[in-house]
Design an enzyme around this catalytic site. Structure first.
Site, PDB file in Angstrom:
ATOM      1  N   LYS A  33     -23.792   1.977   6.471  1.00 18.06           N
ATOM      2  CA  LYS A  33     -24.662   0.901   6.914  1.00 18.06           C
ATOM      3  C   LYS A  33     -24.092   0.342   8.210  1.00 18.06           C
ATOM      4  O   LYS A  33     -22.949   0.638   8.590  1.00 18.06           O
ATOM      5  CB  LYS A  33     -24.791  -0.199   5.860  1.00 18.06           C
ATOM      6  CG  LYS A  33     -23.545  -1.043   5.664  1.00 18.06           C
ATOM      7  CD  LYS A  33     -23.842  -2.207   4.729  1.00 18.06           C
ATOM      8  CE  LYS A  33     -22.643  -3.154   4.618  1.00 18.06           C
ATOM      9  NZ  LYS A  33     -22.944  -4.319   3.767  1.00 18.06           N
ATOM     10  N   CYS A  75     -19.203   1.379  -3.345  1.00 15.65           N
ATOM     11  CA  CYS A  75     -19.492   0.703  -4.616  1.00 15.65           C
ATOM     12  C   CYS A  75     -20.697   1.276  -5.359  1.00 15.65           C
ATOM     13  O   CYS A  75     -20.565   1.748  -6.486  1.00 15.65           O
ATOM     14  CB  CYS A  75     -19.698  -0.788  -4.379  1.00 15.65           C
ATOM     15  SG  CYS A  75     -18.205  -1.674  -3.909  1.00 15.65           S
ATOM     16  N   ASP A  78       0.857  -1.178   0.000  1.00 13.61           N
ATOM     17  CA  ASP A  78       0.000   0.000   0.000  1.00 13.61           C
ATOM     18  C   ASP A  78       0.894   1.230   0.000  1.00 13.61           C
ATOM     19  O   ASP A  78       2.070   1.156   0.378  1.00 13.61           O
ATOM     20  CB  ASP A  78      -0.928   0.007   1.218  1.00 13.61           C
ATOM     21  CG  ASP A  78      -2.139   0.913   1.031  1.00 13.61           C
ATOM     22  OD1 ASP A  78      -3.187   0.421   0.584  1.00 13.61           O
ATOM     23  OD2 ASP A  78      -2.021   2.121   1.318  1.00 13.61           O
TER      24      ASP A  78
END
Length: 432
Positions: free
Chosen positions: A318, A258, A33
């Site tokens: 969520k 997404c 990363d």
């Protein structure tokens, strides 16, 4: 089956789950990363995100997992490279593929590479361009595959290990066999197809799920206008085996990394081809309007929002995740502040950046504390903890008894009986 040396580029939600699960399957995985702090946390034995089961899996397979900032180190012994980097939207709506190309450009340092696998969501046709770039770099012998992810945050480890399907898009049998071999131990069928079709599967699947959510919210609006109950309507619809009950919960709209990004990218891809994808445009418009409709209803109930104290219960997009990307709460908080309201927030996991709108809000440790003195409370995220709130105590501490249940989490009759002016999505309004 032989175990492989794998390099995974990207240590976000998809990259870490992919890395941990591949290690669980017995492969040796190096994760690369570009964020030093993220790699430092991983090297220290912690994980920088919340995902149930992920920390235990990484700990269990720590001998097969390593983490680095060095792209050359990651690919040096890799037989397979997974691309799990972010592809954020640009101003045009097109996906920004700069991180994908940065990985492709680093592959020339690998001497053992057999395949490059893209899990990042990319526009259809990206694989063709990557294939050409690999050939131009003298890597004609390296296979290429699109292997889109279909994991849901909050149960991503389970979705990887027991998927509905593993989609592999490739142009050669050897790469298809290699990807099938890499997934040995995964409890799900492998569907092999061409690269373009695999790229389209990901975008189409997310667009269809987003469509179900926006359609449900449109029907919820109709229920509010006609007196129907959206929960009863969707329960009956979901019993139809042709439709199913999933992604039919009315609320404040979809969010996350997404659905918003992929629906806009699909629209941009269609526009670039000269095709006005009107359905996905409507889906996006409905979703963007949904939290704003909720604020307007709250404004009407309170006869204005200026100077009002509002408690937001839930901030992540969520429950079951700490992800704030494209969370409806951001729009809700921004609109409340723009209307002159004071905003207090509660969430068990959210770690928002110190920027607007969150830098202008207050954080409270419990829902009851957030609601103390509030003129209204709004449930923004469907955290199960909210079902256990001592609502009578919370009501006693509020300045006004207004509760907007933006996720239809609670029972309208029970909340009205307690004394709340209870509003929800598509279930009418109960007023005491």
């Amino acid at each position: 089956m032989p175990k492989r040396n794998v390099a995974v580029f990207g240590a976000g939600y998809i990259g870490l789950v992919t890395s941990a699960c591949l290690a669980e399957l017995g492969h040796t995985v190096t994760v690369r990363d570009i964020q030093p702090e993220r790699i430092r946390i991983l090297c220290a034995g912690d994980i920088p995100i919340f995902e149930p089961g992920l920390g235990d899996m990484i700990s269990r397979n720590k001998e097969r997992l390593s983490f680095t900032l060095d792209a050359g180190e990651a690919v040096r012994d890799a037989e397979v490279v997974y691309v799990c980097v972010n592809t954020p939207p640009m101003a045009s709506g097109d996906a920004d593929l700069s991180r994908v190309w940065a990985v492709v450009n680093a592959l020339k340092e690998s001497a053992r590479l057999s395949a490059v696998v893209v899990k990042s969501t990319v526009p259809v046709g990206t694989g063709t361009r990557i294939r050409a770039a690999l050939d131009a770099a003298g890597l004609e012998h390296v296979g290429y595959a699109s292997n889109p992810e279909f994991t849901a945050e909050g149960k991503a480890v389970q979705d990887f290990m027991r998927p509905d399907r593993v989609v592999v898009g490739t142009a050669d049998d050897a790469t298809a066999a290699l990807l099938t071999e890499l997934h040995a131990g995964v409890d799900g069928p492998v569907e092999v197809m061409d690269v373009a079709s695999a790229e389209m599967v990901k975008m189409a699947a997310n667009a269809l799920l987003a469509t179900k959510i926006s359609f449900t919210n449109e029907i919820a609006t109709m229920c509010e206008a006609t007196g129907a109950d959206i929960t009863q309507v969707t329960k009956a619809i979901g019993m139809d085996h042709r439709l199913g009950p999933h992604f039919m919960n009315a609320g404040l709209g979809y969010g996350g990394s997404c659905f918003p990004k992929d629906s806009r990218a699909l629209r941009a891809m269609a526009s670039n081809a000269g095709y006005p994808f009107q359905l996905i445009t409507a889906v996006i418009d409905v979703n963007e309007l949904q939290p704003r409709r909720a604020i307007q209803r709250l404004k009407t109930r309170l006869e204005g929002l200026r100077g009002k104290r509002i408690a937001l219960l839930g901030m992540t997009f969520k429950a079951g995740t700490d992800d704030m990307r494209e969370a409806p709460s951001t729009t809700v908080a921004s609109r409340l502040l723009a209307e002159g309201a004071q905003v207090r927030c509660w969430d068990p996991l959210a770690q928002p950046r110190d920027e607007e709108p969150w830098s202008s809000t207050e954080r409270r440790a419990t829902p009851v504390e957030a609601m103390a003195g509030a003129d209204a409370a709004m449930i923004v995220t469907e955290w199960p903890e909210l079902r256990e709130v001592p609502w009578g105590e919370a009501l006693a501490g509020m300045a006004r008894p207004v509760l907007f249940d933006g996720r239809n989490l609670l029972d309208p009759q029970a909340m009205s009986k307690l004394g709340f002016t209870y509003l929800s999505v598509g279930r009418g309004t109960a007023v005491i």
